[in-house]
Design a protein around this motif. Sequence first.
Motif, PDB file in Angstrom:
ATOM      1  N   MET A   1      95.614   8.320  30.428  1.00  0.00           N
ATOM      2  CA  MET A   1      95.361   9.741  30.293  1.00  0.00           C
ATOM      3  C   MET A   1      93.983  10.068  30.864  1.00  0.00           C
ATOM      4  SD  MET A   1      95.901  12.076  26.969  1.00  0.00           S
ATOM      5  CE  MET A   1      94.414  12.825  26.381  1.00  0.00           C
ATOM      6  N   MET A   2      93.909  11.145  31.605  1.00  0.00           N
ATOM      7  CA  MET A   2      92.640  11.561  32.202  1.00  0.00           C
ATOM      8  C   MET A   2      91.880  12.469  31.241  1.00  0.00           C
ATOM      9  SD  MET A   2      93.776  12.330  36.153  1.00  0.00           S
ATOM     10  CE  MET A   2      92.346  13.324  36.406  1.00  0.00           C
ATOM     11  N   GLU A   3      90.554  12.484  31.364  1.00  0.00           N
ATOM     12  CA  GLU A   3      89.728  13.351  30.527  1.00  0.00           C
ATOM     13  C   GLU A   3      89.354  14.641  31.243  1.00  0.00           C
ATOM     14  OE1 GLU A   3      86.427  11.332  28.822  1.00  0.00           O
ATOM     15  OE2 GLU A   3      87.642   9.632  28.213  1.00  0.00           O
ATOM     16  N   ALA A   4      89.246  14.596  32.569  1.00  0.00           N
ATOM     17  CA  ALA A   4      88.861  15.775  33.338  1.00  0.00           C
ATOM     18  C   ALA A   4      89.541  15.722  34.702  1.00  0.00           C
ATOM     19  CB  ALA A   4      87.347  15.827  33.500  1.00  0.00           C
ATOM     20  N   ILE A   5      89.755  16.899  35.274  1.00  0.00           N
ATOM     21  CA  ILE A   5      90.371  17.003  36.591  1.00  0.00           C
ATOM     22  C   ILE A   5      89.274  17.385  37.582  1.00  0.00           C
ATOM     23  CG2 ILE A   5      92.062  18.234  37.980  1.00  0.00           C
ATOM     24  CD1 ILE A   5      93.588  18.766  35.338  1.00  0.00           C
ATOM     25  N   THR A   6      89.129  16.586  38.643  1.00  0.00           N
ATOM     26  CA  THR A   6      88.079  16.813  39.627  1.00  0.00           C
ATOM     27  C   THR A   6      88.687  16.787  41.022  1.00  0.00           C
ATOM     28  OG1 THR A   6      86.547  15.627  38.176  1.00  0.00           O
ATOM     29  CG2 THR A   6      85.854  15.974  40.445  1.00  0.00           C
ATOM     30  N   VAL A   7      88.411  17.836  41.796  1.00  0.00           N
ATOM     31  CA  VAL A   7      88.876  17.869  43.180  1.00  0.00           C
ATOM     32  C   VAL A   7      88.291  16.666  43.918  1.00  0.00           C
ATOM     33  CG1 VAL A   7      88.755  19.140  45.358  1.00  0.00           C
ATOM     34  CG2 VAL A   7      89.192  20.361  43.223  1.00  0.00           C
ATOM     35  N   GLY A   8      89.123  15.992  44.685  1.00  0.00           N
ATOM     36  CA  GLY A   8      88.706  14.819  45.431  1.00  0.00           C
ATOM     37  C   GLY A   8      88.978  13.506  44.724  1.00  0.00           C
ATOM     38  N   ALA A   9      89.329  13.581  43.431  1.00  0.00           N
ATOM     39  CA  ALA A   9      89.589  12.359  42.668  1.00  0.00           C
ATOM     40  C   ALA A   9      90.892  11.717  43.122  1.00  0.00           C
ATOM     41  CB  ALA A   9      89.649  12.658  41.174  1.00  0.00           C
ATOM     42  N   LYS A  10      90.896  10.403  43.188  1.00  0.00           N
ATOM     43  CA  LYS A  10      92.108   9.628  43.453  1.00  0.00           C
ATOM     44  C   LYS A  10      92.756   9.358  42.104  1.00  0.00           C
ATOM     45  CE  LYS A  10      91.065   8.384  47.866  1.00  0.00           C
ATOM     46  NZ  LYS A  10      91.621   9.237  48.875  1.00  0.00           N
ATOM     47  N   ILE A  11      94.072   9.619  42.019  1.00  0.00           N
ATOM     48  CA  ILE A  11      94.770   9.455  40.758  1.00  0.00           C
ATOM     49  C   ILE A  11      96.046   8.646  40.952  1.00  0.00           C
ATOM     50  CG2 ILE A  11      93.807  11.531  39.688  1.00  0.00           C
ATOM     51  CD1 ILE A  11      96.376  13.017  40.453  1.00  0.00           C
ATOM     52  N   MET A  12      96.516   8.048  39.846  1.00  0.00           N
ATOM     53  CA  MET A  12      97.757   7.273  39.858  1.00  0.00           C
ATOM     54  C   MET A  12      98.668   7.802  38.748  1.00  0.00           C
ATOM     55  SD  MET A  12      98.423   3.177  39.439  1.00  0.00           S
ATOM     56  CE  MET A  12      97.721   3.123  37.800  1.00  0.00           C
ATOM     57  N   MET A  13      99.931   8.011  39.068  1.00  0.00           N
ATOM     58  CA  MET A  13     100.887   8.508  38.088  1.00  0.00           C
ATOM     59  C   MET A  13     101.224   7.389  37.102  1.00  0.00           C
ATOM     60  SD  MET A  13     104.384  10.671  38.711  1.00  0.00           S
ATOM     61  CE  MET A  13     105.106   9.491  39.830  1.00  0.00           C
ATOM     62  N   THR A  14     101.079   7.674  35.802  1.00  0.00           N
ATOM     63  CA  THR A  14     101.351   6.690  34.757  1.00  0.00           C
ATOM     64  C   THR A  14     102.596   7.010  33.953  1.00  0.00           C
ATOM     65  OG1 THR A  14      99.904   7.869  33.227  1.00  0.00           O
ATOM     66  CG2 THR A  14      98.906   6.082  34.524  1.00  0.00           C
ATOM     67  N   ILE A  29      93.566  14.659  44.375  1.00  0.00           N
ATOM     68  CA  ILE A  29      93.539  16.059  43.954  1.00  0.00           C
ATOM     69  C   ILE A  29      92.841  16.855  45.056  1.00  0.00           C
ATOM     70  CG2 ILE A  29      92.668  17.700  42.257  1.00  0.00           C
ATOM     71  CD1 ILE A  29      92.822  15.378  40.194  1.00  0.00           C
ATOM     72  N   ILE A  30      93.527  17.888  45.574  1.00  0.00           N
ATOM     73  CA  ILE A  30      92.938  18.643  46.677  1.00  0.00           C
ATOM     74  C   ILE A  30      92.559  20.071  46.312  1.00  0.00           C
ATOM     75  CG2 ILE A  30      93.945  17.251  48.511  1.00  0.00           C
ATOM     76  CD1 ILE A  30      96.093  19.423  48.823  1.00  0.00           C
ATOM     77  N   TYR A  31      93.127  20.621  45.225  1.00  0.00           N
ATOM     78  CA  TYR A  31      92.846  22.022  44.908  1.00  0.00           C
ATOM     79  C   TYR A  31      93.289  22.314  43.487  1.00  0.00           C
ATOM     80  CZ  TYR A  31      92.968  27.137  45.411  1.00  0.00           C
ATOM     81  OH  TYR A  31      92.761  28.495  45.253  1.00  0.00           O
ATOM     82  N   ILE A  32      92.556  23.185  42.801  1.00  0.00           N
ATOM     83  CA  ILE A  32      92.943  23.691  41.484  1.00  0.00           C
ATOM     84  C   ILE A  32      92.884  25.207  41.577  1.00  0.00           C
ATOM     85  CG2 ILE A  32      92.458  23.701  39.010  1.00  0.00           C
ATOM     86  CD1 ILE A  32      90.782  21.091  39.562  1.00  0.00           C
ATOM     87  N   ASP A  33      94.009  25.894  41.320  1.00  0.00           N
ATOM     88  CA  ASP A  33      93.992  27.347  41.460  1.00  0.00           C
ATOM     89  C   ASP A  33      93.582  28.042  40.172  1.00  0.00           C
ATOM     90  OD1 ASP A  33      96.269  27.511  39.828  1.00  0.00           O
ATOM     91  OD2 ASP A  33      97.627  28.053  41.463  1.00  0.00           O
ATOM     92  N   GLU A  34      93.535  29.376  40.215  1.00  0.00           N
ATOM     93  CA  GLU A  34      93.066  30.166  39.072  1.00  0.00           C
ATOM     94  C   GLU A  34      94.028  30.116  37.876  1.00  0.00           C
ATOM     95  OE1 GLU A  34      95.527  32.490  41.786  1.00  0.00           O
ATOM     96  OE2 GLU A  34      93.645  31.496  42.168  1.00  0.00           O
ATOM     97  N   MET A  35      95.248  29.652  38.096  1.00  0.00           N
ATOM     98  CA  MET A  35      96.223  29.501  37.013  1.00  0.00           C
ATOM     99  C   MET A  35      96.259  28.064  36.484  1.00  0.00           C
ATOM    100  SD  MET A  35      97.379  32.548  36.750  1.00  0.00           S
ATOM    101  CE  MET A  35      98.848  32.397  35.783  1.00  0.00           C
TER     102      MET A  35
END
Length: 64
Positions: A1-14, A29-35
């Motif tokens: 489980m992740m604690e924070a979402i950061t643009v540019g972070a490399k992630i792995m589906m668990t 992660i490339i973008y987080i929109d206003e929603m």
Amino acid sequence: MMEAITVGAKIMMTASVTSDYPVGSTATIIYIDEMDNVFVEWSDGKLSSFSDKQVLNSFERIGA
């Protein structure tokens, strides 16, 4: 489980959140929109979007 979402972070589906990719697949992660939708680019170059809750609960950060 992740604690924070950061643009540019490399992630792995668990946990399975899409039938397009198996657990263990990696993305950036490339973008987080206003929603609070999180857009990722998979290692094969394809794009997907998930809710922030799905990312926090079903992915983990990899690397530094």
